[in-house]
Design an enzyme around this catalytic site. Structure first.
Site, mmCIF file in Angstrom:
data_model
loop_
_atom_site.group_PDB
_atom_site.id
_atom_site.type_symbol
_atom_site.label_atom_id
_atom_site.label_comp_id
_atom_site.label_asym_id
_atom_site.label_seq_id
_atom_site.Cartn_x
_atom_site.Cartn_y
_atom_site.Cartn_z
ATOM 1 N N HIS A 1 46.469 -10.049 31.536
ATOM 2 C CA HIS A 1 45.381 -10.716 32.245
ATOM 3 C C HIS A 1 44.119 -9.849 32.197
ATOM 4 O O HIS A 1 43.046 -10.326 31.830
ATOM 5 C CB HIS A 1 45.780 -11.006 33.687
ATOM 6 C CG HIS A 1 44.634 -11.449 34.547
ATOM 7 N ND1 HIS A 1 43.987 -12.653 34.360
ATOM 8 C CD2 HIS A 1 43.996 -10.843 35.577
ATOM 9 C CE1 HIS A 1 43.005 -12.755 35.243
ATOM 10 N NE2 HIS A 1 42.978 -11.673 35.987
ATOM 11 N N ASP B 1 17.141 -14.588 11.756
ATOM 12 C CA ASP B 1 18.576 -14.308 11.867
ATOM 13 C C ASP B 1 18.707 -12.885 12.385
ATOM 14 O O ASP B 1 17.704 -12.237 12.677
ATOM 15 C CB ASP B 1 19.287 -14.453 10.513
ATOM 16 C CG ASP B 1 20.770 -14.799 10.701
ATOM 17 O OD1 ASP B 1 21.383 -14.269 11.648
ATOM 18 O OD2 ASP B 1 21.306 -15.591 9.915
ATOM 19 N N HIS C 1 33.900 3.204 32.401
ATOM 20 C CA HIS C 1 32.861 2.876 33.364
ATOM 21 C C HIS C 1 31.638 2.233 32.722
ATOM 22 O O HIS C 1 31.183 1.195 33.190
ATOM 23 C CB HIS C 1 32.466 4.016 34.289
ATOM 24 C CG HIS C 1 31.730 3.438 35.449
ATOM 25 N ND1 HIS C 1 32.375 2.782 36.462
ATOM 26 C CD2 HIS C 1 30.424 3.273 35.662
ATOM 27 C CE1 HIS C 1 31.481 2.257 37.266
ATOM 28 N NE2 HIS C 1 30.277 2.545 36.814
ATOM 29 N N TYR D 1 29.413 -1.936 33.028
ATOM 30 C CA TYR D 1 28.024 -2.396 32.888
ATOM 31 C C TYR D 1 27.838 -3.196 31.610
ATOM 32 O O TYR D 1 26.971 -4.061 31.538
ATOM 33 C CB TYR D 1 27.076 -1.197 32.972
ATOM 34 C CG TYR D 1 27.158 -0.568 34.335
ATOM 35 C CD1 TYR D 1 26.577 -1.220 35.424
ATOM 36 C CD2 TYR D 1 27.882 0.581 34.561
ATOM 37 C CE1 TYR D 1 26.714 -0.708 36.687
ATOM 38 C CE2 TYR D 1 28.020 1.094 35.828
ATOM 39 C CZ TYR D 1 27.434 0.456 36.893
ATOM 40 O OH TYR D 1 27.575 0.945 38.146
ATOM 41 N N SER E 1 18.222 -13.489 34.844
ATOM 42 C CA SER E 1 16.770 -13.251 34.811
ATOM 43 C C SER E 1 16.046 -14.255 33.929
ATOM 44 O O SER E 1 14.816 -14.288 33.917
ATOM 45 C CB SER E 1 16.477 -11.832 34.306
ATOM 46 O OG SER E 1 17.174 -10.890 35.060
ATOM 47 N N HIS F 1 34.634 8.588 39.092
ATOM 48 C CA HIS F 1 34.896 7.991 40.408
ATOM 49 C C HIS F 1 36.119 7.068 40.351
ATOM 50 O O HIS F 1 36.605 6.631 41.381
ATOM 51 C CB HIS F 1 33.658 7.262 40.969
ATOM 52 C CG HIS F 1 33.239 6.037 40.228
ATOM 53 N ND1 HIS F 1 31.940 5.662 40.063
ATOM 54 C CD2 HIS F 1 33.946 5.082 39.610
ATOM 55 C CE1 HIS F 1 31.870 4.546 39.383
ATOM 56 N NE2 HIS F 1 33.087 4.181 39.089
ATOM 57 N N HIS F 2 36.596 6.795 39.145
ATOM 58 C CA HIS F 2 37.862 6.064 39.031
ATOM 59 C C HIS F 2 39.052 6.995 39.254
ATOM 60 O O HIS F 2 40.193 6.561 39.224
ATOM 61 C CB HIS F 2 37.985 5.421 37.643
ATOM 62 C CG HIS F 2 36.947 4.373 37.397
ATOM 63 N ND1 HIS F 2 37.167 3.037 37.643
ATOM 64 C CD2 HIS F 2 35.679 4.457 36.944
ATOM 65 C CE1 HIS F 2 36.074 2.351 37.331
ATOM 66 N NE2 HIS F 2 35.150 3.189 36.912
ATOM 67 N N THR G 1 20.447 -1.214 40.987
ATOM 68 C CA THR G 1 21.094 -2.513 41.120
ATOM 69 C C THR G 1 20.501 -3.279 42.292
ATOM 70 O O THR G 1 20.225 -4.484 42.193
ATOM 71 C CB THR G 1 22.608 -2.334 41.307
ATOM 72 O OG1 THR G 1 23.069 -1.340 40.393
ATOM 73 C CG2 THR G 1 23.335 -3.628 41.056
#
Lengths: 109, 639, 242
Positions: B81, B110, B259, B263, B274, B308-309, B334
């Site tokens: 998954h 193109d 990480h 993004y 946007s 940070h993971h 952000t």
């Protein structure tokens, strides 16, 4: 970038002339000399000095820069190429340094 | 400016050039728009695969001690998954938009390398099939989407489950890398006259940032995967703890990729939103420069926060502090983006189309995911939350509430441009509300079950721990999402065959892609446009909307008019040949190159299932075929 | 200036056979630099792993130190290892061979010189003075490929002698990370040699000349120099610094 800069860019595209054999032979000579010094230093007592690694790194960086600037024409070519390469190189060096710190191979201070 | 408020031109179907229909034309296409469509169809098909896997997972967890699937199958399902949704759904959905939109938005005919573009797609398709097929034979990867080594080494994961994962990801990496190099070149190099960087549409800008993240982040996982591959197939010791290996090596290399990958998944959606928000607010994007800058900053900071993971592995106070602070810093750019979308809508003439609803829902839901993200940016808090359903709630708000909702908005917005047909707004509303309600029902309760201690990746749980109700609600939510997905599928298929009644600019938008017919002719722009501001089409049709924007130097505008250039709304319907525009030849060679490359990787499986001889013969054979295909491709003329 | 540029780009949008570009640069060159950026990360990951695992192997042979086949004894000299209790027959010498690698490093550095001269030959094709064999692109392309092949020969020799000394990719962390890193680099060199030989074949067949061919060689040269630059880093970090 200013309004017309993108358009005008085109006219600037033809970069400064590349070096020729006259410079290349000096470049090759410098590379050879630095390499010879690197190997020579390896066989001297200087190898045990704490300055050995930094010295070798500096010489290696100098060779790296010489090849990139002259052989790869980065000194003469369009700024786009310079940014692409230097940006990536900085990221790569940053990751390398960070990993060495995280695995305690380098210590602050 | 040239003319004002010209009525939408009577739509004439884009001409069918030779070989524009039929299976062969799709196999040999090098047209970025058609490749974009291939990406779209393929990734939506994989969305159903990944969605079905999620549905079974939730059925299993609906009640305590569920018996729907075994623990082994459950492991395969949650692994696949995650892998499917990230690598086969969200990334290629973004790629569908990169392909379709980037050349149109910058006024190009193109991408820089049309055949490489086709190659990227075929590698993705074959790689996707390669990694998905084992699901049906009970040999799917089963160690989580991040495949932590040493868990994934032969010792702890015998059999060929992980082999498929390692090789499959390696293959998909090639696809992303080739595409990224292609788009970087395209954006740097193929912008129309006047399309300076400071005028690029926000979607193209965010895509630009994403391509750099791909180019710089994928190598880390490529190398980590090579180590794992070598460990599994050739007996190296990179992840062999007994030999002195470090169990954190994989984690670091993986998250150096992983990480930025977050993004990579969400920035394209930032771009799409946007585009949608200004169009349906009928005013320019608020704070364009700041939006660009914060996008770049997110990309930049995204490389410095991977650990940070890994707060739970005990990296020490210094590393924890640095990575914790870095992570919180990302909240700033952000947050700026969130405020700017709100400010774009503020005082605008809002039109609540389905696309706009998805975009607004994106802003709200992504905000929730972002706020919970800032919570576990703090290491002590993270230790409480890590490996619980709280994290599952967080990243689904970011990836489903963020990426998927935004991309759905993008599909409703751009479907008319892609096909010349509208998606039904009525069905779209059903789709939207089913998704919105369903996703909140599913993922919001997970905050609670996680806080109450429910761990991730368990195949079942005992009653009486306070998790039962929350899990049941989560499962009910999935039913809503499933209904939404089927409504969408019906809408998509029905509209695909529906009436071709979409004009070039159905939403009264301002960017270049809306200045040409829907669907665009194969050459996109009969005349290369001269871009006069950030919203060149509004300059013509709605000058009042762009009055406050910076425009071209008077000099440029005068010259442009003198040459009769700002014919921005193009109604050209002649063929490329009649117009004398050179188009790249269709070719089957990229497909074969991709096929042989995937077969080369797949040959390694023979090491574990057949004999060394078979594997070596197969690898040498496919390598030669691959080199042959590449030579044949490179030596044939492009156009 | 701007006026002229616009006029040039838009006056004949129909039927022009060169595509408009923003920067006037070459697509393939931008792509190659981007790819090189990506390769920087590839080699940074490989080199970091080598450095992180340096000194963590549980058994020998070691890169710079003497070891013992039957125990974990490590020493700076053969005598030190024997003094620590290793039988003379079991002593393992350091595997890295600096003299040999210095030679291969020199060969690769010189191949870069040959490469720039090959490019110069293509750029000046047909100009007076460049018709002599030692100024032409064929000679220098062949020299570059030859030196690349020589480097690969050195590497093959190095790998075989390591295996004879008991170091394979499976022996210890040093073996795994060393062979993987230098093997990756060697593969890049091999691809480069194949590329140069292909260019040489084209040169022999129809002669490399004109702007398109300069680009063709320029891109190959960028790749080749990058491979050289990576080796400069590897030589210092892996071979010379202990």
């Amino acid at each position: 970038m200013s309004d017309s800069a993108a358009i005008v860019d085109r006219a600037h595209a033809d970069h400064k002339a590349h070096p020729t054999w006259k410079q290349y032979k000096w470049v090759a000579l410098w590379l050879t000399v630095i390499t010879a010094v690197e190997v020579w230093v390896y066989y001297t007592p200087f190898r045990e000095s704490p300055l050995f690694a930094p010295t070798l790194l500096a010489m290696s960086a100098a060779k790296f820069a010489i090849v990139v600037m002259f052989y790869m024409h980065l000194k003469y070519d369009h700024w786009v190429f310079r940014r692409l390469f230097v940006g990536s190189l900085v990221a790569a060096m940053g990751i390398l340094m960070a990993l060495l710190f995280l695995f305690s191979k380098l210590k602050i201070g | 400016m040239a003319s004002s408020a010209a009525p939408a031109p009577a739509f004439a179907a884009a001409p069918a050039a030779t070989g524009q229909s039929g299976l062969w034309s799709w196999l040999t296409t090098v047209d970025h728009k058609r490749i974009g469509m291939l990406y779209l169809w393929t990734s939506l098909a994989f969305l159903f695969v990944g969605g079905t896997e999620a549905f079974i997972l939730r059925l299993q967890l609906a009640h305590p001690n569920g018996q729907v699937v075994s623990a082994e199958v459950y492991n395969q399902l949650f692994t696949m998954h995650g892998t499917t949704m990230i690598f086969l759904v969200v990334m290629p959905l973004s790629a569908a938009f990169f392909n379709f939109l980037i050349p149109l938005q910058i006024g190009a005919r193109d991408v820089a390398f049309p055949r490489l573009n086709a190659f990227s797609y075929w590698v993705y398709l074959f790689g996707g099939i390669f990694i998905t097929l084992p699901v049906f034979f009970n040999v799917a990867p089963d160690a989580g989407w991040f495949g932590y080594a040493p868990l994934t080494t032969n010792q702890f994961s015998p059999g060929i489950h992980i082999d498929f994962w390692v090789l499959g990801l390696q293959i998909l990496g090639v696809s992303s890398l080739a595409a990224a190099v292609n788009f970087i070149t395209t954006i740097i190099h193929m912008r129309a006259p006047g399309m300076s960087m400071a005028r690029m549409p926000m979607f193209t800008w965010m895509s630009f940032v994403v391509q750099f993240m791909l180019v710089l982040a994928f190598p880390a996982i490529t190398i980590a995967l090579f180590f794992l591959q070598f460990d599994r197939f050739f007996g190296t010791q990179f992840y062999e703890l007994a030999a002195g290996a470090d169990p954190l090596l994989w984690q670091h290399l993986f998250w150096i990729f992983g990480h930025p990958e977050v993004y990579i998944l969400v920035l394209p959606t930032f771009g799409l939103v946007s585009e949608i928000t200004p169009t349906f607010s009928e005013k320019p994007l608020f704070g364009y420069n700041v939006m660009v800058f914060s996008g770049i900053l997110i990309g930049f900071l995204g490389f410095g926060v991977w650990a940070h993971h890994m707060f739970a592995v005990g990296m020490g106070a210094t590393a924890d502090t640095i990575f914790g602070i870095g992570t919180m810093l990302i909240g700033i750019p952000t947050g700026i983006k969130i405020f700017n979308w709100i400010a774009t809508m503020w005082g605008g003439n809002l039109r609540f189309t389905v696309a706009m609803k998805f975009a607004i829902a994106f802003v709200a839901l992504f905000l929730i995911g972002g706020v919970s993200g800032v919570m576990h940016a703090s290491p002590p808090t993270d230790l409480q939350q890590t490996d619980t359903y709280f994290i599952v709630a967080h990243f689904h708000y970011v990836l489903f509430g963020g990426s998927v909702m935004g991309i759905m908005g993008g599909i409703y917005h751009y479907f008319p441009k892609m096909t010349g047909r509208f998606l039904s707004e009525k069905l779209g509303n059903w789709h939207f509300w089913m998704f919105f309600i369903g996703m909140n029902l599913t993922f919001f309760p997970m905050h609670f079950s996680g806080m109450l201690g429910m761990p991730r990746r368990v195949y079942t749980y005992d009653a009486g721990q306070g998790w039962d109700t929350f899990n049941l609600i989560s499962t009910i939510g999935v039913v809503f999402q499933g209904i939404g997905l089927f409504v969408f599928a019906y809408n998509f298929l029905k509209s695909w065959k529906g009436e071709k009644n979409a004009p070039g600019d159905p939403w009264s938008a301002g960017t270049l892609e809306w200045s040409i017919p829907s669907p665009p002719p194969e050459y996109n722009f009969a005349q290369l446009p001269i871009v006069t501001s950030r919203y060149p089409l509004w300059d013509i049709k709605h000058p009042e909307r762009t009055a406050e924007l910076r425009h071209s130097d008077p000099d440029t505008a005068v010259v442009a008019e003198a040459h009769g250039v700002p014919m921005l709304e193009q109604t050209e319907t002649r063929t490329a040949k009649a117009l004398g525009i050179p188009m790249p030849f269709p070719t089957i060679k990229p497909l074969f190159a991709a096929l042989f490359m995937v077969m080369l990787f797949a040959s390694l499986i023979f090491l574990h299932t057949a004999s060394l001889q078979v594997a070596v013969v197969s690898m040498i054979g496919t390598t030669l075929l691959f080199i042959g295909a590449v030579y044949s491709w490179l030596t044939s003329p492009l156009e | 200036m701007a006026t002229a540029a616009i006029a040039e780009s838009s006056a004949a949008p129909h039927g022009e056979h060169t595509h408009y570009t923003t920067t006037g640069l070459e697509n393939r060159k931008i792509a190659m630099w981007t790819l090189i950026g990506s390769e920087c990360m590839i080699f940074a990951s490989l080199i970091s792993t080598y450095l992180v695992y340096k000194g963590r192997s549980k058994v020998g042979p070691w890169p710079h130190d003497w070891g013992c086949k039957t125990s974990a004894i490590v020493g700076k000299t053969a005598a030190a290892v024997q003094a620590a209790g290793c039988a003379a027959a079991d002593v393992m010498k350091p595997v890295l061979d600096i003299p040999i690698t210095s030679q291969s490093t020199f060969v690769l550095l010189m191949s870069s010189l040959a490469m720039v001269l090959a490019l110069e030959g293509v750029e000046n094709h047909g100009k007076p003075g460049y018709d002599r064999w030692y100024k032409g692109s064929r000679f220098w392309l062949a020299m570059t490929a030859l030196m690349g092949a020589a480097f690969l020969g050195y590497q093959a020799y190095e790998f075989t002698s390591f295996v004879h000394e008991g170091l394979t990719i499976r022996t210890n962390l040093f073996g795994s990370s060393f062979f993987t890193l230098t093997g990756f680099h060697g593969t890049h060199v091999a691809v480069g040699v194949l590329w140069l030989v292909s260019l040489l074949a084209i040169d022999m067949k129809r002669g490399l000349k004109g702007a398109t061919d300069v680009l063709l060689v320029d891109i190959a040269a960028l790749y080749w120099h990058f491979v050289d630059v990576v080796w400069i880093a590897i030589f210092t970090l892996i071979y010379l610094i202990q």
